[in-house]
Design a protein around this motif. Structure first.
Motif, PDB file in Angstrom:
ATOM      1  N   LYS A   1       0.821  -1.222   0.000  1.00 36.18           N
ATOM      2  CA  LYS A   1       0.000   0.000   0.000  1.00 36.18           C
ATOM      3  C   LYS A   1       0.852   1.267   0.000  1.00 36.18           C
ATOM      4  CE  LYS A   1      -0.739   0.283   4.989  1.00 36.18           C
ATOM      5  NZ  LYS A   1      -1.732   0.341   6.041  1.00 36.18           N
ATOM      6  N   TYR A   2       2.049   1.212   0.566  1.00 30.46           N
ATOM      7  CA  TYR A   2       2.907   2.391   0.570  1.00 30.46           C
ATOM      8  C   TYR A   2       3.601   2.589  -0.782  1.00 30.46           C
ATOM      9  CZ  TYR A   2       2.231   2.049   5.572  1.00 30.46           C
ATOM     10  OH  TYR A   2       1.671   1.978   6.815  1.00 30.46           O
ATOM     11  N   LEU A   3       3.787   1.509  -1.485  1.00 26.39           N
ATOM     12  CA  LEU A   3       4.471   1.579  -2.771  1.00 26.39           C
ATOM     13  C   LEU A   3       3.506   1.595  -3.951  1.00 26.39           C
ATOM     14  CD1 LEU A   3       7.298  -1.002  -2.045  1.00 26.39           C
ATOM     15  CD2 LEU A   3       7.415   1.481  -1.864  1.00 26.39           C
ATOM     16  N   ALA A   4       2.206   1.573  -3.681  1.00 30.34           N
ATOM     17  CA  ALA A   4       1.200   1.505  -4.743  1.00 30.34           C
ATOM     18  C   ALA A   4       1.316   2.617  -5.787  1.00 30.34           C
ATOM     19  CB  ALA A   4      -0.197   1.479  -4.148  1.00 30.34           C
ATOM     20  N   PRO A   5       1.592   3.866  -5.397  1.00 33.51           N
ATOM     21  CA  PRO A   5       1.673   4.910  -6.424  1.00 33.51           C
ATOM     22  C   PRO A   5       2.768   4.686  -7.470  1.00 33.51           C
ATOM     23  CG  PRO A   5       1.505   5.904  -4.248  1.00 33.51           C
ATOM     24  CD  PRO A   5       1.679   4.431  -4.053  1.00 33.51           C
ATOM     25  N   ILE A   6       3.842   4.036  -7.073  1.00 31.54           N
ATOM     26  CA  ILE A   6       4.911   3.779  -8.042  1.00 31.54           C
ATOM     27  C   ILE A   6       5.167   2.277  -8.195  1.00 31.54           C
ATOM     28  CG2 ILE A   6       6.035   5.996  -7.714  1.00 31.54           C
ATOM     29  CD1 ILE A   6       8.073   4.502  -5.956  1.00 31.54           C
ATOM     30  N   GLY A   7       4.187   1.461  -7.799  1.00 27.17           N
ATOM     31  CA  GLY A   7       4.344   0.009  -7.840  1.00 27.17           C
ATOM     32  C   GLY A   7       4.627  -0.530  -9.225  1.00 27.17           C
ATOM     33  N   HIS A   8       4.080   0.114 -10.247  1.00 25.38           N
ATOM     34  CA  HIS A   8       4.307  -0.371 -11.605  1.00 25.38           C
ATOM     35  C   HIS A   8       5.789  -0.283 -11.994  1.00 25.38           C
ATOM     36  CE1 HIS A   8       3.776   3.980 -11.957  1.00 25.38           C
ATOM     37  NE2 HIS A   8       4.507   3.910 -13.064  1.00 25.38           N
ATOM     38  N   ARG A   9       6.522   0.619 -11.381  1.00 26.36           N
ATOM     39  CA  ARG A   9       7.947   0.733 -11.684  1.00 26.36           C
ATOM     40  C   ARG A   9       8.749  -0.432 -11.107  1.00 26.36           C
ATOM     41  NH1 ARG A   9       9.692   6.589 -12.644  1.00 26.36           N
ATOM     42  NH2 ARG A   9       7.695   7.616 -12.933  1.00 26.36           N
ATOM     43  N   PHE A  10       8.237  -1.026 -10.035  1.00 24.72           N
ATOM     44  CA  PHE A  10       8.927  -2.154  -9.427  1.00 24.72           C
ATOM     45  C   PHE A  10       8.843  -3.419 -10.267  1.00 24.72           C
ATOM     46  CE2 PHE A  10       8.373   0.448  -5.623  1.00 24.72           C
ATOM     47  CZ  PHE A  10       9.660   0.405  -5.143  1.00 24.72           C
ATOM     48  N   LEU A  11       7.968  -3.447 -11.238  1.00 23.10           N
ATOM     49  CA  LEU A  11       7.817  -4.641 -12.060  1.00 23.10           C
ATOM     50  C   LEU A  11       8.877  -4.742 -13.149  1.00 23.10           C
ATOM     51  CD1 LEU A  11       3.937  -4.758 -12.352  1.00 23.10           C
ATOM     52  CD2 LEU A  11       5.431  -6.097 -10.865  1.00 23.10           C
ATOM     53  N   SER A  12       9.708  -3.749 -13.292  1.00 22.74           N
ATOM     54  CA  SER A  12      10.775  -3.794 -14.288  1.00 22.74           C
ATOM     55  C   SER A  12      11.761  -4.903 -13.929  1.00 22.74           C
ATOM     56  CB  SER A  12      11.491  -2.452 -14.340  1.00 22.74           C
ATOM     57  OG  SER A  12      12.568  -2.521 -15.230  1.00 22.74           O
ATOM     58  N   PRO A  13      11.975  -5.860 -14.826  1.00 22.65           N
ATOM     59  CA  PRO A  13      12.847  -6.997 -14.493  1.00 22.65           C
ATOM     60  C   PRO A  13      14.297  -6.611 -14.212  1.00 22.65           C
ATOM     61  CG  PRO A  13      11.629  -7.414 -16.525  1.00 22.65           C
ATOM     62  CD  PRO A  13      11.361  -6.004 -16.137  1.00 22.65           C
ATOM     63  N   GLU A  14      14.764  -5.512 -14.778  1.00 23.79           N
ATOM     64  CA  GLU A  14      16.165  -5.142 -14.555  1.00 23.79           C
ATOM     65  C   GLU A  14      16.446  -4.773 -13.098  1.00 23.79           C
ATOM     66  OE1 GLU A  14      16.051  -0.421 -15.740  1.00 23.79           O
ATOM     67  OE2 GLU A  14      16.675  -1.878 -17.222  1.00 23.79           O
ATOM     68  N   LEU A  15      15.424  -4.416 -12.361  1.00 22.15           N
ATOM     69  CA  LEU A  15      15.606  -4.072 -10.958  1.00 22.15           C
ATOM     70  C   LEU A  15      15.662  -5.294 -10.051  1.00 22.15           C
ATOM     71  CD1 LEU A  15      13.137  -1.058 -10.729  1.00 22.15           C
ATOM     72  CD2 LEU A  15      15.613  -0.978 -10.940  1.00 22.15           C
ATOM     73  N   TRP A  16      15.383  -6.464 -10.601  1.00 23.12           N
ATOM     74  CA  TRP A  16      15.338  -7.684  -9.808  1.00 23.12           C
ATOM     75  C   TRP A  16      16.429  -8.673 -10.187  1.00 23.12           C
ATOM     76  CZ3 TRP A  16      11.903  -8.403  -5.825  1.00 23.12           C
ATOM     77  CH2 TRP A  16      11.006  -7.351  -5.643  1.00 23.12           C
ATOM     78  N   ARG A  17      17.230  -8.336 -11.163  1.00 25.00           N
ATOM     79  CA  ARG A  17      18.322  -9.223 -11.589  1.00 25.00           C
ATOM     80  C   ARG A  17      19.558  -8.990 -10.739  1.00 25.00           C
ATOM     81  NH1 ARG A  17      17.176  -7.683 -17.395  1.00 25.00           N
ATOM     82  NH2 ARG A  17      15.569  -9.164 -17.988  1.00 25.00           N
ATOM     83  N   PHE A  18      20.277 -10.065 -10.504  1.00 20.58           N
ATOM     84  CA  PHE A  18      21.546  -9.979  -9.795  1.00 20.58           C
ATOM     85  C   PHE A  18      22.643  -9.870 -10.841  1.00 20.58           C
ATOM     86  CE2 PHE A  18      18.788 -11.845  -6.676  1.00 20.58           C
ATOM     87  CZ  PHE A  18      19.206 -11.267  -5.488  1.00 20.58           C
ATOM     88  N   THR A  19      23.098  -8.657 -11.088  1.00 19.15           N
ATOM     89  CA  THR A  19      24.160  -8.424 -12.060  1.00 19.15           C
ATOM     90  C   THR A  19      25.344  -7.783 -11.356  1.00 19.15           C
ATOM     91  OG1 THR A  19      23.384  -6.221 -12.669  1.00 19.15           O
ATOM     92  CG2 THR A  19      22.468  -8.084 -13.905  1.00 19.15           C
ATOM     93  N   ARG A  20      26.461  -7.706 -12.059  1.00 21.92           N
ATOM     94  CA  ARG A  20      27.670  -7.165 -11.437  1.00 21.92           C
ATOM     95  C   ARG A  20      27.547  -5.685 -11.124  1.00 21.92           C
ATOM     96  NH1 ARG A  20      31.462  -4.674 -15.015  1.00 21.92           N
ATOM     97  NH2 ARG A  20      30.720  -4.725 -17.152  1.00 21.92           N
ATOM     98  N   ARG A  21      26.627  -5.007 -11.761  1.00 22.61           N
ATOM     99  CA  ARG A  21      26.430  -3.587 -11.475  1.00 22.61           C
ATOM    100  C   ARG A  21      25.304  -3.350 -10.470  1.00 22.61           C
ATOM    101  NH1 ARG A  21      27.423  -2.766 -17.372  1.00 22.61           N
ATOM    102  NH2 ARG A  21      29.558  -1.996 -17.472  1.00 22.61           N
TER     103      ARG A  21
END
Length: 184
Positions: free
Chosen positions: A18-38
């Motif tokens: 509920k706190y992240l609902a206004p920008i929740g759609h941005r969290f669905l970007s797969p690049e934010l959930w990948r474990f990469t060297r950067r």
């Protein structure tokens, strides 16, 4: 990494918060959930920054900061738990020591203007504010130093893990090749 993935919230769970609902759609970007060297060192650094800069709501601050910097969101959120109610007394002492060391405050030499406050009825009040000020400054110093150290360490650890996995894969491939060549 599998253990971390097991206990981390999923993208959808964070998007439904509920706190992240206004920008929740941005969290669905797969690049934010990948474990990469950067993304891993960025997530660690942002998590440590958020952990030491504010005592309440660090997870949300880390998640919000992870969006524009393309850091790993779940890792940034998990790293903030370095400061929790059980470890807070330890970090308060450390922050006080860091603040005292950085500011070089000596208890032996009070200023003449403050001598009346420090010897009168306000002495405990003045001691509290001196203690709180050095501790807050220590947390600010740690909020700068800890992310830098965390970024470097996590980058080195990431490289070591990847190098070990690659060496293991190469040994397996070499063994397969030796078996193929040996059977011909």
């Amino acid at each position: 990494m599998d253990v971390l993935r097991k206990y981390m919230p999923s993208r959808e769970e964070m998007a439904k918060n509920k706190y992240l609902a206004p920008i929740g759609h941005r969290f669905l970007s797969p690049e934010l959930w990948r474990f990469t060297r950067r993304s891993v060192p960025r997530g660690v650094a942002l998590g440590l920054f958020a952990a030491f800069i504010i005592p309440i709501g660090q997870v949300f601050l880390a998640a919000f900061l992870a969006l524009p910097s393309r850091a790993n969101v779940p890792l940034a959120a998990v790293v903030t738990f370095v400061t929790n109610p059980f470890t807070l007394p330890f970090w308060l002492v450390v922050a006080n020591k860091v603040g005292n060391f950085t500011l070089q405050i000596d208890a032996d030499g009070p200023a003449l203007a403050n001598s009346a406050i420090e010897t009168g009825a306000w002495s405990k009040f003045a001691e509290f504010f001196e203690l709180a000020g050095t501790t807050a400054f220590g947390f600010a110093v740690m909020a700068v130093i800890a992310p830098s150290v965390g970024y470097l360490l996590s980058g080195w650890i990431w490289r070591a893990v990847v190098a070990r996995k690659r060496a293991k894969r190469l040994k397996v491939m070499e063994a397969r090749l030796d078996r193929r060549l040996g059977s011909q």
